[in-house]
Design an enzyme around this catalytic site. Structure first.
Site: not given
Ligand code: E4P
Length: 225
Positions: A57, A83-85
């Site tokens: 996400a 979590v996509k950063v």
């Protein structure tokens, strides 16, 4: 080698899951924009009911506190959210803070092995070099996959290389040969991987020969097995 599906379309995810080959899903704001009728949270929660593999996400804030707020929210939606950063100075700060909190991250928009090394050092679980976008600008995307995979294995770093921006089936084969732990694949490319003209022709030929043999037996008053 794990295979992820690169989409936010629920129907596509159900189809690939039904094939028994789905190890996880990656989404991004562009993929979410192609869906309709559901919020991003709703889409993510639905995906997490289909697969218990990692579901990426992506945060859109460009400051650390904003990334942390969005990421912590995503991480509460389901246990398998990652979590996509994006790779950036603030992104690295957010990744290291998430790692300290036990929240898994996928560092996205990686275009060099050095960027991948930095993301791994900051604590990213998944490192996503974009193969297709490098090929688009006349570079060799697969070199980054090979270099980063070698670095991760040589130094026994606890991160996985996720080959992203896959455009065609050869990208999947080459990613596997280059040592990527994971490839995230668009739905259309999954379908292309299944089919081969000789396979499809062979299936049609076997069906036709079977029907011919059955009809010949029926004509002689017998039944074939
Ligand atoms: C996956 O995590 C990436 O967001 C995706 O593979 C990017 O693909 P694209 O270059 O086709 O947009």
């Amino acid at each position: 080698m794990k295979l992820f599906l690169d989409t936010a379309e629920i129907g596509e995810i159900r189809t690939i899951a039904s094939w028994g080959v789905l190890d996880g899903v990656t989404t991004n704001p562009t993929l979410f924009a192609k869906t309709s009728g559901m919020t991003y949270d709703e889409v993510l929660k639905e995906i997490c009911t289909i697969t218990d593999g990692p579901v990426s996400a992506e945060v859109v804030a460009d400051d650390v506190e904003g990334m942390l707020k969005e990421g912590r929210h995503f991480a509460k939606l389901a246990d398998n959210i990652v979590v996509k950063v994006p790779m950036s100075e603030t992104g690295l700060q957010a990744i290291s803070r998430f790692a300290a909190e036990g929240i898994r991250t996928n560092c996205t928009l990686i275009f060099t092995a050095n960027q991948g090394l930095l993301a791994a050092k900051a604590g990213a679980s998944l490192l996503s070099p974009f193969v297709g976008r490098l090929d688009d600008i006349n570079e060799e995307g697969m070199i980054v996959i090979r270099e980063l995979s070698d670095i991760i294995r040589f130094h026994e770093i606890d991160s996985e290389v996720l080959s992203a921006s896959i455009r065609h089936p050869r990208h999947v084969t080459e990613s596997a040969l280059a040592g990527a732990h994971i490839a995230t694949i668009p739905f259309k490319v999954f379908q292309q991987m299944v089919h081969h003209p000789l396979t499809d022709k062979g299936i049609a030929q076997f069906r036709s020969d079977w029907d011919t043999a059955r009809k010949a037996l029926e004509a002689r008053g017998k039944k074939k097995g």
